[in-house]
Motif scaffolding. Structure first.
Motif, short mmCIF file in Angstrom:
data_model
loop_
_atom_site.label_atom_id
_atom_site.label_comp_id
_atom_site.label_asym_id
_atom_site.label_seq_id
_atom_site.Cartn_x
_atom_site.Cartn_y
_atom_site.Cartn_z
N GLY A 122 -1.11 4.04 0.48
CA GLY A 122 0.04 3.28 0.03
C GLY A 122 0.82 3.96 -1.07
O GLY A 122 0.68 5.17 -1.31
N HIS A 123 1.65 3.17 -1.75
CA HIS A 123 2.50 3.63 -2.84
C HIS A 123 1.68 4.37 -3.89
O HIS A 123 0.60 3.94 -4.27
CB HIS A 123 3.20 2.42 -3.47
N GLY A 124 2.17 5.53 -4.34
CA GLY A 124 1.47 6.32 -5.34
C GLY A 124 0.26 7.05 -4.79
O GLY A 124 -0.63 7.42 -5.54
N GLN A 125 0.21 7.22 -3.48
CA GLN A 125 -0.90 7.91 -2.80
C GLN A 125 -2.25 7.21 -3.00
O GLN A 125 -3.30 7.84 -2.92
CB GLN A 125 -0.99 9.38 -3.25
N LEU A 126 -2.21 5.90 -3.26
CA LEU A 126 -3.44 5.14 -3.43
C LEU A 126 -3.99 4.71 -2.07
O LEU A 126 -3.25 4.13 -1.26
CB LEU A 126 -3.20 3.90 -4.29
N PRO A 127 -5.27 4.95 -1.81
CA PRO A 127 -5.86 4.49 -0.54
C PRO A 127 -5.97 2.96 -0.54
O PRO A 127 -6.44 2.36 -1.50
CB PRO A 127 -7.24 5.14 -0.51
N LEU A 128 -5.48 2.35 0.56
CA LEU A 128 -5.52 0.89 0.69
C LEU A 128 -6.72 0.42 1.49
O LEU A 128 -7.16 -0.71 1.35
CB LEU A 128 -4.24 0.39 1.35
N GLY A 129 -7.25 1.29 2.36
CA GLY A 129 -8.39 0.92 3.19
C GLY A 129 -8.26 1.50 4.58
O GLY A 129 -7.47 2.43 4.82
N LEU A 130 -9.03 0.94 5.51
CA LEU A 130 -9.05 1.39 6.89
C LEU A 130 -8.46 0.33 7.81
O LEU A 130 -8.67 -0.87 7.61
CB LEU A 130 -10.48 1.69 7.35
N VAL A 131 -7.74 0.78 8.84
CA VAL A 131 -7.20 -0.14 9.84
C VAL A 131 -8.37 -0.68 10.66
O VAL A 131 -9.14 0.09 11.23
CB VAL A 131 -6.18 0.56 10.77
N THR A 132 -8.51 -2.01 10.68
CA THR A 132 -9.58 -2.62 11.47
C THR A 132 -9.06 -3.27 12.74
O THR A 132 -9.81 -3.48 13.68
CB THR A 132 -10.33 -3.69 10.65
N GLU A 133 -7.74 -3.58 12.75
CA GLU A 133 -7.18 -4.29 13.89
C GLU A 133 -5.66 -4.20 13.83
O GLU A 133 -5.08 -4.11 12.75
CB GLU A 133 -7.64 -5.75 13.82
N ILE A 134 -5.04 -4.23 15.00
CA ILE A 134 -3.58 -4.35 15.08
C ILE A 134 -3.28 -5.47 16.05
O ILE A 134 -3.83 -5.52 17.15
CB ILE A 134 -2.92 -3.04 15.53
N THR A 135 -2.44 -6.41 15.62
CA THR A 135 -2.10 -7.55 16.45
C THR A 135 -0.59 -7.63 16.62
O THR A 135 0.16 -7.27 15.72
CB THR A 135 -2.62 -8.87 15.84
N GLU A 136 -0.18 -8.11 17.78
CA GLU A 136 1.24 -8.36 18.04
C GLU A 136 1.57 -9.73 17.44
O GLU A 136 0.82 -10.69 17.63
CB GLU A 136 1.53 -8.36 19.54
N ASN A 137 2.71 -9.80 16.72
CA ASN A 137 3.07 -11.03 16.06
C ASN A 137 4.55 -11.33 16.30
O ASN A 137 5.34 -11.34 15.37
CB ASN A 137 2.77 -10.92 14.56
N GLY A 138 4.90 -11.54 17.54
CA GLY A 138 6.29 -11.86 17.86
C GLY A 138 7.25 -10.72 17.60
O GLY A 138 7.48 -9.89 18.46
N ILE A 179 -2.53 7.07 7.85
CA ILE A 179 -1.23 6.41 7.96
C ILE A 179 -0.70 6.22 6.55
O ILE A 179 -1.39 5.67 5.68
CB ILE A 179 -1.35 5.04 8.66
N THR A 180 0.53 6.68 6.31
CA THR A 180 1.17 6.53 5.00
C THR A 180 2.19 5.41 5.10
O THR A 180 3.03 5.39 6.01
CB THR A 180 1.86 7.84 4.58
N VAL A 181 2.11 4.47 4.13
CA VAL A 181 2.99 3.30 4.15
C VAL A 181 3.65 3.09 2.79
O VAL A 181 3.13 3.51 1.77
CB VAL A 181 2.21 2.02 4.54
N LEU A 182 4.81 2.44 2.80
CA LEU A 182 5.45 1.99 1.56
C LEU A 182 4.90 0.59 1.28
O LEU A 182 5.47 -0.42 1.69
CB LEU A 182 6.97 1.93 1.74
N TRP A 183 3.76 0.56 0.62
CA TRP A 183 3.07 -0.70 0.39
C TRP A 183 2.27 -0.56 -0.90
O TRP A 183 1.60 0.45 -1.12
CB TRP A 183 2.11 -1.01 1.54
N ASP A 184 2.35 -1.55 -1.74
CA ASP A 184 1.64 -1.52 -3.01
C ASP A 184 0.25 -2.15 -2.86
O ASP A 184 0.10 -3.13 -2.12
CB ASP A 184 2.45 -2.27 -4.07
N ALA A 185 -0.71 -1.61 -3.55
CA ALA A 185 -2.08 -2.11 -3.46
C ALA A 185 -2.20 -3.57 -3.92
O ALA A 185 -3.12 -4.28 -3.53
CB ALA A 185 -3.02 -1.23 -4.29
N GLU A 186 -1.25 -4.04 -4.72
CA GLU A 186 -1.30 -5.41 -5.25
C GLU A 186 -0.62 -6.42 -4.33
O GLU A 186 -0.65 -7.62 -4.61
CB GLU A 186 -0.67 -5.46 -6.64
N TRP A 187 0.03 -5.97 -3.28
CA TRP A 187 0.74 -6.91 -2.39
C TRP A 187 -0.23 -7.57 -1.47
O TRP A 187 -1.18 -7.13 -1.01
CB TRP A 187 1.82 -6.20 -1.61
#
Length: 182
Positions: free
Chosen positions: A125-141, A174-182
């Protein structure tokens, strides 16, 4: 048909019912774009045993079938399988899971991914902080959602170009624009 059981089988759908009188099966695909089901020449079926184990039916060993035909019809995939030639035989496999070797999937287009390949990727995520591992991907409309298991929380991250900056399947990252606190 008897072949060695591949170690990379992926569950792609479930046999919903028989279709017609000539042994075709009606498959509920787990993907909105079941390209792998429509293009495969062989499929594995895993039935649930009629025997109970601790109150639940247990899956039998998958059996391989040659695919004679496959077409999309009203959101389902209608398939003809070798050795299933009448409605009674098709009804006998109702409820079976359809499995396909990951190696048999068609090549994904550029900037397209099979969800199964993203599971297990590390998310940065943001600041090159690891957020975790993808465990699942779901379709949501409107779009897909990645479930990312961190060390102390679960992140639900939309899989959209505005957020997903890079997918590197070679490095499983996977690199994302996402903060660890979100």
């Amino acid at each position: 048909m008897n072949s060695a059981l591949p170690q990379d089988l992926v569950e792609l759908g479930l046999i919903q019912d028989a279709q017609g009188l000539r042994g075709q099966i009606k498959v509920r695909p787990f993907s909105s774009d079941p390209v792998a089901l429509l293009s495969t020449k062989f499929i594995w079926l895993s039935l649930l045993s009629p025997q109970l184990s601790r109150g639940a039916r247990i899956p039998e060993a998958p059996r391989q079938y040659a695919v004679n035909s496959a077409k999309l019809h009203s959101g389902f995939v209608v398939m003809g399988l070798e050795g299933i030639v009448d409605r009674d035989q098709a009804l006998a496999v109702k409820g079976a899971r359809l499995l396909l070797s990951r190696a048999a999937f068609p090549q994904a287009e550029s900037s397209s991914y099979y969800w199964v390949d993203l599971v297990g990727c590390e998310v940065i995520g943001h600041g090159q902080l690891p957020l975790g591992l993808v465990t699942e991907i779901t379709e949501n409309g409107a779009h897909a959602i990645m479930t990312v298991q961190g060390s102390d929380r679960i992140h639900l991250i939309p899989f959209v170009p505005e957020i997903v900056q890079d997918v590197n399947l070679t490095q499983k990252q996977i690199t994302v624009l996402w903060d660890a606190e979100w």
